[in-house]
Design a protein around this motif. Structure first.
Motif, PDB file in Angstrom:
ATOM      1  N   THR A  43      10.622  66.539  32.441  1.00  0.00           N
ATOM      2  CA  THR A  43      11.313  65.075  31.971  1.00  0.00           C
ATOM      3  C   THR A  43      10.223  64.598  30.771  1.00  0.00           C
ATOM      4  OG1 THR A  43      10.354  63.833  33.122  1.00  0.00           O
ATOM      5  CG2 THR A  43      12.651  65.070  33.271  1.00  0.00           C
ATOM      6  N   GLU A  44      10.703  64.238  29.743  1.00  0.00           N
ATOM      7  CA  GLU A  44       9.770  63.245  28.358  1.00  0.00           C
ATOM      8  C   GLU A  44      10.774  62.269  27.759  1.00  0.00           C
ATOM      9  OE1 GLU A  44       6.699  62.382  26.606  1.00  0.00           O
ATOM     10  OE2 GLU A  44       6.582  63.933  27.872  1.00  0.00           O
ATOM     11  N   ASN A  45      10.500  61.488  27.476  1.00  0.00           N
ATOM     12  CA  ASN A  45      11.058  60.208  26.858  1.00  0.00           C
ATOM     13  C   ASN A  45      11.348  60.420  25.027  1.00  0.00           C
ATOM     14  OD1 ASN A  45      11.570  58.976  29.248  1.00  0.00           O
ATOM     15  ND2 ASN A  45      10.248  57.918  29.588  1.00  0.00           N
ATOM     16  N   GLY A  46      12.038  60.037  24.777  1.00  0.00           N
ATOM     17  CA  GLY A  46      11.855  59.913  23.219  1.00  0.00           C
ATOM     18  C   GLY A  46      13.345  59.115  22.797  1.00  0.00           C
ATOM     19  N   THR A  47      12.578  59.066  21.048  1.00  0.00           N
ATOM     20  CA  THR A  47      13.892  58.084  20.501  1.00  0.00           C
ATOM     21  C   THR A  47      15.190  58.748  19.683  1.00  0.00           C
ATOM     22  OG1 THR A  47      12.495  56.252  20.523  1.00  0.00           O
ATOM     23  CG2 THR A  47      14.290  56.209  19.203  1.00  0.00           C
ATOM     24  N   GLN A  66      12.685  62.721  18.871  1.00  0.00           N
ATOM     25  CA  GLN A  66      11.906  62.454  18.869  1.00  0.00           C
ATOM     26  C   GLN A  66      10.756  61.748  20.061  1.00  0.00           C
ATOM     27  OE1 GLN A  66      10.423  59.528  15.280  1.00  0.00           O
ATOM     28  NE2 GLN A  66       8.825  60.317  15.203  1.00  0.00           N
ATOM     29  N   THR A  67      10.189  62.752  20.073  1.00  0.00           N
ATOM     30  CA  THR A  67       8.621  62.565  21.213  1.00  0.00           C
ATOM     31  C   THR A  67       7.080  62.644  21.023  1.00  0.00           C
ATOM     32  OG1 THR A  67       9.037  64.995  22.021  1.00  0.00           O
ATOM     33  CG2 THR A  67      10.407  63.760  22.823  1.00  0.00           C
ATOM     34  N   ILE A  68       6.387  61.884  21.557  1.00  0.00           N
ATOM     35  CA  ILE A  68       4.888  62.046  21.420  1.00  0.00           C
ATOM     36  C   ILE A  68       4.249  62.462  22.406  1.00  0.00           C
ATOM     37  CG2 ILE A  68       3.251  60.326  20.456  1.00  0.00           C
ATOM     38  CD1 ILE A  68       4.865  58.927  19.228  1.00  0.00           C
ATOM     39  N   ARG A  69       3.969  63.693  21.790  1.00  0.00           N
ATOM     40  CA  ARG A  69       3.212  64.144  22.767  1.00  0.00           C
ATOM     41  C   ARG A  69       1.737  63.542  23.935  1.00  0.00           C
ATOM     42  NH1 ARG A  69       1.464  70.090  21.142  1.00  0.00           N
ATOM     43  NH2 ARG A  69       0.959  68.308  19.366  1.00  0.00           N
ATOM     44  N   GLN A  70       2.009  62.937  24.963  1.00  0.00           N
ATOM     45  CA  GLN A  70       0.975  62.407  24.881  1.00  0.00           C
ATOM     46  C   GLN A  70       0.830  61.325  26.475  1.00  0.00           C
ATOM     47  OE1 GLN A  70      -0.529  58.758  22.782  1.00  0.00           O
ATOM     48  NE2 GLN A  70       1.053  58.072  23.108  1.00  0.00           N
ATOM     49  N   GLN A  85      -5.217  71.550  25.952  1.00  0.00           N
ATOM     50  CA  GLN A  85      -3.549  70.657  25.641  1.00  0.00           C
ATOM     51  C   GLN A  85      -4.343  69.170  24.817  1.00  0.00           C
ATOM     52  OE1 GLN A  85      -1.028  72.428  24.336  1.00  0.00           O
ATOM     53  NE2 GLN A  85      -0.232  70.332  24.013  1.00  0.00           N
ATOM     54  N   ARG A  86      -5.280  68.601  26.014  1.00  0.00           N
ATOM     55  CA  ARG A  86      -5.720  67.684  25.643  1.00  0.00           C
ATOM     56  C   ARG A  86      -5.940  67.534  25.034  1.00  0.00           C
ATOM     57  NH1 ARG A  86      -6.343  61.691  28.772  1.00  0.00           N
ATOM     58  NH2 ARG A  86      -8.271  61.548  27.546  1.00  0.00           N
ATOM     59  N   VAL A  87      -7.151  68.749  24.252  1.00  0.00           N
ATOM     60  CA  VAL A  87      -8.392  68.559  22.734  1.00  0.00           C
ATOM     61  C   VAL A  87      -6.813  68.479  21.653  1.00  0.00           C
ATOM     62  CG1 VAL A  87      -9.552  69.945  22.132  1.00  0.00           C
ATOM     63  CG2 VAL A  87      -9.663  68.691  24.322  1.00  0.00           C
ATOM     64  N   LEU A  88      -5.534  69.223  22.275  1.00  0.00           N
ATOM     65  CA  LEU A  88      -5.274  69.654  20.942  1.00  0.00           C
ATOM     66  C   LEU A  88      -4.348  67.680  20.515  1.00  0.00           C
ATOM     67  CD1 LEU A  88      -3.213  72.736  21.446  1.00  0.00           C
ATOM     68  CD2 LEU A  88      -4.946  71.925  19.725  1.00  0.00           C
ATOM     69  N   ALA A  89      -4.085  67.746  21.855  1.00  0.00           N
ATOM     70  CA  ALA A  89      -3.399  66.197  21.778  1.00  0.00           C
ATOM     71  C   ALA A  89      -3.933  64.846  21.145  1.00  0.00           C
ATOM     72  CB  ALA A  89      -2.411  65.984  22.724  1.00  0.00           C
ATOM     73  N   SER A  90      -4.933  65.011  21.205  1.00  0.00           N
ATOM     74  CA  SER A  90      -5.768  64.414  21.230  1.00  0.00           C
ATOM     75  C   SER A  90      -6.791  64.000  19.196  1.00  0.00           C
ATOM     76  CB  SER A  90      -7.301  64.020  21.498  1.00  0.00           C
ATOM     77  OG  SER A  90      -8.068  65.313  21.791  1.00  0.00           O
ATOM     78  N   ARG A 141       0.630  63.678  18.037  1.00  0.00           N
ATOM     79  CA  ARG A 141       1.606  63.742  16.660  1.00  0.00           C
ATOM     80  C   ARG A 141       2.439  64.059  17.503  1.00  0.00           C
ATOM     81  NH1 ARG A 141       3.090  69.223  14.598  1.00  0.00           N
ATOM     82  NH2 ARG A 141       2.505  69.580  15.479  1.00  0.00           N
ATOM     83  N   ALA A 142       3.834  63.177  16.768  1.00  0.00           N
ATOM     84  CA  ALA A 142       5.303  63.451  17.588  1.00  0.00           C
ATOM     85  C   ALA A 142       5.914  64.438  16.870  1.00  0.00           C
ATOM     86  CB  ALA A 142       6.004  61.556  16.184  1.00  0.00           C
ATOM     87  N   ASN A 143       6.801  64.875  17.857  1.00  0.00           N
ATOM     88  CA  ASN A 143       7.702  65.983  17.212  1.00  0.00           C
ATOM     89  C   ASN A 143       8.737  65.681  17.159  1.00  0.00           C
ATOM     90  OD1 ASN A 143       5.375  68.370  18.351  1.00  0.00           O
ATOM     91  ND2 ASN A 143       5.360  67.708  20.750  1.00  0.00           N
TER      92      ASN A 143
END
Length: 149
Positions: free
Chosen positions: A3-7, A19-23, A37-42, A47-49
């Motif tokens: 699961t992931e939360n978004g708006t 819209q979700t934010i990967r973190q 993946q953490r390196v890419l997210a940082s 970044r918002a998807n």
């Protein structure tokens, strides 16, 4: 279920843009110190998807929602997207090498043809799944103070 939360940011007929934010996954993962993946997210600043999903919970613009995708569906989609093209690329490269009595140019051409065929077959397989690999809206996350008014 992952699961992931978004708006919800927009409505489109019977679907919504979420819209979700990967973190969130990186903060709770035990392998976060050595994960790519953490390196890419940082690097992208979390970044918002945006994803277009069927509006099964009657969400409206501005609602906080929870998206979910089945683990088996995610694994199957990953195999189709990553493993299938690579497998066909290697097999076609071997075939090209064998048919040309060891010429590298034919092996490289075979690899390119196999990779392209892998992407085309993967796209065809994905199209036949009728949304099995798509995330779903699970619920609208309501805050208790919003319902007391």
């Amino acid at each position: 279920m992952i699961t992931e939360n978004g708006t919800v940011i927009a409505l489109k007929e019977d679907r919504v843009w979420v819209q979700t934010i990967r973190q969130s996954a990186c903060e709770s993962c035990s392998a976060r110190s050595g994960c790519g993946q953490r390196v890419l997210a940082s690097a992208t600043g979390g970044r918002a998807n945006q994803v277009l999903v069927e509006n099964t919970v009657r969400a409206q613009v501005g609602d906080e929602v929870t998206l979910g995708i089945d683990e088996q569906a995610l694994l199957g989609a990953s195999l189709i997207v990553y493993a299938l093209p690579l497998l066909l690329m290697v097999l076609a490269s071997i075939v090209g090498h064998r048919l040309s009595d060891g010429a590298d140019s034919w092996a490289m051409l075979g690899a390119l043809v196999g990779l392209a065929a892998g992407f085309l077959v993967g796209r065809w397989l994905q199209a036949r799944q009728d949304g099995r690999y798509e995330p779903r809206l699970l619920r609208v996350n309501r805050i208790a103070s919003d319902t007391c008014i």
